[in-house]
Motif scaffolding. Structure first.
Motif, PDB file in Angstrom:
ATOM      1  N   LEU A  37       0.862  -1.178   0.000  1.00 26.67           N
ATOM      2  CA  LEU A  37       0.000   0.000   0.000  1.00 26.67           C
ATOM      3  C   LEU A  37       0.898   1.227   0.000  1.00 26.67           C
ATOM      4  CD1 LEU A  37      -2.827  -0.778   2.564  1.00 26.67           C
ATOM      5  CD2 LEU A  37      -2.999  -0.707   0.092  1.00 26.67           C
ATOM      6  N   PHE A  38       0.503   2.245  -0.746  1.00 30.77           N
ATOM      7  CA  PHE A  38       1.271   3.481  -0.723  1.00 30.77           C
ATOM      8  C   PHE A  38       0.343   4.665  -0.546  1.00 30.77           C
ATOM      9  CE2 PHE A  38       0.180   3.240  -5.208  1.00 30.77           C
ATOM     10  CZ  PHE A  38      -0.017   4.554  -5.582  1.00 30.77           C
ATOM     11  N   ILE A  39       0.912   5.733  -0.041  1.00 30.61           N
ATOM     12  CA  ILE A  39       0.198   6.984   0.134  1.00 30.61           C
ATOM     13  C   ILE A  39       0.977   8.042  -0.624  1.00 30.61           C
ATOM     14  CG2 ILE A  39       1.352   7.611   2.280  1.00 30.61           C
ATOM     15  CD1 ILE A  39      -1.442   8.680   3.197  1.00 30.61           C
ATOM     16  N   GLY A  40       0.268   9.019  -1.164  1.00 29.27           N
ATOM     17  CA  GLY A  40       0.949  10.024  -1.951  1.00 29.27           C
ATOM     18  C   GLY A  40       0.278  11.378  -1.900  1.00 29.27           C
ATOM     19  N   TYR A  41       1.014  12.349  -2.368  1.00 24.53           N
ATOM     20  CA  TYR A  41       0.538  13.721  -2.509  1.00 24.53           C
ATOM     21  C   TYR A  41       0.683  14.118  -3.965  1.00 24.53           C
ATOM     22  CZ  TYR A  41       0.979  18.749  -2.838  1.00 24.53           C
ATOM     23  OH  TYR A  41       0.841  20.050  -3.246  1.00 24.53           O
ATOM     24  N   ASN A  42      -0.328  14.752  -4.529  1.00 24.92           N
ATOM     25  CA  ASN A  42      -0.274  15.271  -5.893  1.00 24.92           C
ATOM     26  C   ASN A  42      -0.546  16.761  -5.856  1.00 24.92           C
ATOM     27  OD1 ASN A  42      -0.019  12.927  -7.799  1.00 24.92           O
ATOM     28  ND2 ASN A  42      -1.713  12.245  -6.529  1.00 24.92           N
ATOM     29  N   GLY A  43       0.212  17.508  -6.615  1.00 25.26           N
ATOM     30  CA  GLY A  43       0.022  18.953  -6.699  1.00 25.26           C
ATOM     31  C   GLY A  43       0.084  19.408  -8.142  1.00 25.26           C
ATOM     32  N   SER A  44      -0.767  20.371  -8.479  1.00 20.56           N
ATOM     33  CA  SER A  44      -0.755  20.987  -9.803  1.00 20.56           C
ATOM     34  C   SER A  44      -0.614  22.483  -9.611  1.00 20.56           C
ATOM     35  CB  SER A  44      -2.062  20.713 -10.549  1.00 20.56           C
ATOM     36  OG  SER A  44      -2.082  19.434 -11.070  1.00 20.56           O
ATOM     37  N   PRO A  45       0.583  23.006  -9.824  1.00 16.18           N
ATOM     38  CA  PRO A  45       0.753  24.454  -9.664  1.00 16.18           C
ATOM     39  C   PRO A  45       0.032  25.201 -10.777  1.00 16.18           C
ATOM     40  CG  PRO A  45       2.760  23.460 -10.501  1.00 16.18           C
ATOM     41  CD  PRO A  45       1.817  22.339 -10.210  1.00 16.18           C
ATOM     42  N   THR A  46      -0.376  26.423 -10.486  1.00 15.49           N
ATOM     43  CA  THR A  46      -1.091  27.230 -11.467  1.00 15.49           C
ATOM     44  C   THR A  46      -0.236  28.392 -11.928  1.00 15.49           C
ATOM     45  OG1 THR A  46      -3.111  28.431 -11.931  1.00 15.49           O
ATOM     46  CG2 THR A  46      -2.207  28.688  -9.739  1.00 15.49           C
ATOM     47  N   GLU A  47      -0.462  28.814 -13.139  1.00 14.69           N
ATOM     48  CA  GLU A  47       0.219  29.996 -13.647  1.00 14.69           C
ATOM     49  C   GLU A  47      -0.734  31.189 -13.711  1.00 14.69           C
ATOM     50  OE1 GLU A  47      -1.563  27.539 -16.676  1.00 14.69           O
ATOM     51  OE2 GLU A  47       0.128  27.071 -15.412  1.00 14.69           O
ATOM     52  N   GLU A  59      -3.494  10.723  -2.276  1.00 18.18           N
ATOM     53  CA  GLU A  59      -3.637   9.512  -3.078  1.00 18.18           C
ATOM     54  C   GLU A  59      -3.384   8.283  -2.203  1.00 18.18           C
ATOM     55  OE1 GLU A  59      -1.543   7.893  -7.168  1.00 18.18           O
ATOM     56  OE2 GLU A  59      -0.624   9.522  -6.069  1.00 18.18           O
ATOM     57  N   LEU A  60      -4.170   7.239  -2.413  1.00 19.42           N
ATOM     58  CA  LEU A  60      -3.992   5.964  -1.730  1.00 19.42           C
ATOM     59  C   LEU A  60      -4.101   4.868  -2.773  1.00 19.42           C
ATOM     60  CD1 LEU A  60      -3.709   4.464   1.009  1.00 19.42           C
ATOM     61  CD2 LEU A  60      -6.195   4.342   1.043  1.00 19.42           C
ATOM     62  N   GLY A  61      -3.125   3.944  -2.786  1.00 16.70           N
ATOM     63  CA  GLY A  61      -3.147   2.928  -3.819  1.00 16.70           C
ATOM     64  C   GLY A  61      -2.351   1.690  -3.483  1.00 16.70           C
ATOM     65  N   ILE A  62      -2.272   0.803  -4.460  1.00 21.53           N
ATOM     66  CA  ILE A  62      -1.565  -0.477  -4.321  1.00 21.53           C
ATOM     67  C   ILE A  62      -0.481  -0.544  -5.389  1.00 21.53           C
ATOM     68  CG2 ILE A  62      -1.766  -2.973  -4.535  1.00 21.53           C
ATOM     69  CD1 ILE A  62      -4.584  -2.761  -3.490  1.00 21.53           C
ATOM     70  N   TRP A  63       0.748  -0.857  -4.963  1.00 25.11           N
ATOM     71  CA  TRP A  63       1.876  -1.104  -5.852  1.00 25.11           C
ATOM     72  C   TRP A  63       2.100  -2.596  -5.946  1.00 25.11           C
ATOM     73  CZ3 TRP A  63       5.532   2.891  -3.265  1.00 25.11           C
ATOM     74  CH2 TRP A  63       5.712   3.982  -4.087  1.00 25.11           C
ATOM     75  N   ARG A  64       2.326  -3.111  -7.131  1.00 27.80           N
ATOM     76  CA  ARG A  64       2.781  -4.488  -7.328  1.00 27.80           C
ATOM     77  C   ARG A  64       4.125  -4.367  -8.015  1.00 27.80           C
ATOM     78  NH1 ARG A  64       2.740  -8.838 -11.107  1.00 27.80           N
ATOM     79  NH2 ARG A  64       2.463 -10.818 -10.016  1.00 27.80           N
ATOM     80  N   SER A  65       5.177  -4.783  -7.337  1.00 29.45           N
ATOM     81  CA  SER A  65       6.530  -4.507  -7.804  1.00 29.45           C
ATOM     82  C   SER A  65       7.387  -5.754  -7.848  1.00 29.45           C
ATOM     83  CB  SER A  65       7.221  -3.513  -6.872  1.00 29.45           C
ATOM     84  OG  SER A  65       6.478  -2.344  -6.743  1.00 29.45           O
ATOM     85  N   PHE A  80      -2.350   0.955  -8.967  1.00 30.89           N
ATOM     86  CA  PHE A  80      -3.712   1.447  -9.090  1.00 30.89           C
ATOM     87  C   PHE A  80      -3.977   2.312  -7.871  1.00 30.89           C
ATOM     88  CE2 PHE A  80      -8.208   1.093  -7.992  1.00 30.89           C
ATOM     89  CZ  PHE A  80      -8.784   1.572  -9.156  1.00 30.89           C
ATOM     90  N   SER A  81      -4.565   3.490  -8.062  1.00 30.58           N
ATOM     91  CA  SER A  81      -4.799   4.363  -6.908  1.00 30.58           C
ATOM     92  C   SER A  81      -6.053   5.210  -7.093  1.00 30.58           C
ATOM     93  CB  SER A  81      -3.593   5.275  -6.667  1.00 30.58           C
ATOM     94  OG  SER A  81      -3.457   6.196  -7.730  1.00 30.58           O
ATOM     95  N   GLN A  82      -6.496   5.751  -5.979  1.00 29.20           N
ATOM     96  CA  GLN A  82      -7.619   6.682  -5.919  1.00 29.20           C
ATOM     97  C   GLN A  82      -7.106   7.977  -5.302  1.00 29.20           C
ATOM     98  OE1 GLN A  82     -10.887   6.027  -7.012  1.00 29.20           O
ATOM     99  NE2 GLN A  82      -9.877   4.232  -7.866  1.00 29.20           N
TER     100      GLN A  82
END
Length: 178
Positions: A37-47, A59-65, A80-82
């Motif tokens: 299981l992994f947790i993540g942060y996503n950011g989209s800067p604006t101009e 973000e929360l998802g599953i890694w198969r590695s 795969f993540s949400q």
């Protein structure tokens, strides 16, 4: 900002294992198949702050590695993540499927994402490049929009910081006699 730099430095150093004497966590050499299981942060800067504000998502998802731990580590992962947008006026929900390969500290990958605010939606394909390894990723992706080119909450650039926080399953495939 110092806290963010400290966290990034910790995960970068923990994913280094170029030689067995420099590894922070002495693992057995070999090949592994892991589900995490992994947790993540996503950011989209604006101009342009008149149209929209910076986007932030969790973000929360599953890694198969498949992870190869030898003198120079390498891995290949599918995931795969949400994702949920946390600073927008409307709820933004994203679904992501992707893959990446990592060698040493470099990552290349591709993601297919679908974001919606339940009034409009956007499907994108995103090539990514970054640094990290099997347990950690800091990447930059360019969103190539397949639908809804005017979906305002997301900019063309996506910054992602992800790390493994729970191992679900691990299987050693082979080991080296060294």
């Amino acid at each position: 900002m110092r806290i963010l730099y400290s966290i990034v430095l910790f995960f970068v150093l923990s994913s280094l294992s170029a030689q067995d004497t420099t590894s922070l966590f002495m693992r057995d050499w070999g090949e592994y198949l892991n589900h995490d299981l992994f947790i993540g942060y996503n950011g989209s800067p604006t101009e342009n702050s008149d149209l929209r504000s910076n986007y932030h998502g969790i973000e929360l998802g599953i890694w198969r590695s498949k992870f190869i731990n030898y003198r120079h580590p390498a891995s290949g992962s599918v995931y795969f993540s949400q994702e949920l947008g946390i600073n927008t006026g409307n709820l933004i929900h994203g679904t992501k499927i992707g893959g990446q390969v990592a060698a040493m500290m470099f990552i290349l990958g591709l993601e297919l994402t679908h974001h919606t605010d339940y009034e409009s939606h956007s499907a994108t394909i995103s090539p990514l490049i970054g640094i990290g390894g099997y347990t950690f990723r800091l990447s930059f992706a360019w969103r190539l929009r397949l639908t809804s080119k005017d979906f305002l909450p997301l900019s063309p650039l996506n910054v992602n910081l992800s790390f493994k926080f729970l191992r679900l399953k691990s299987k050693k495939i082979s080991s080296y006699p060294y």
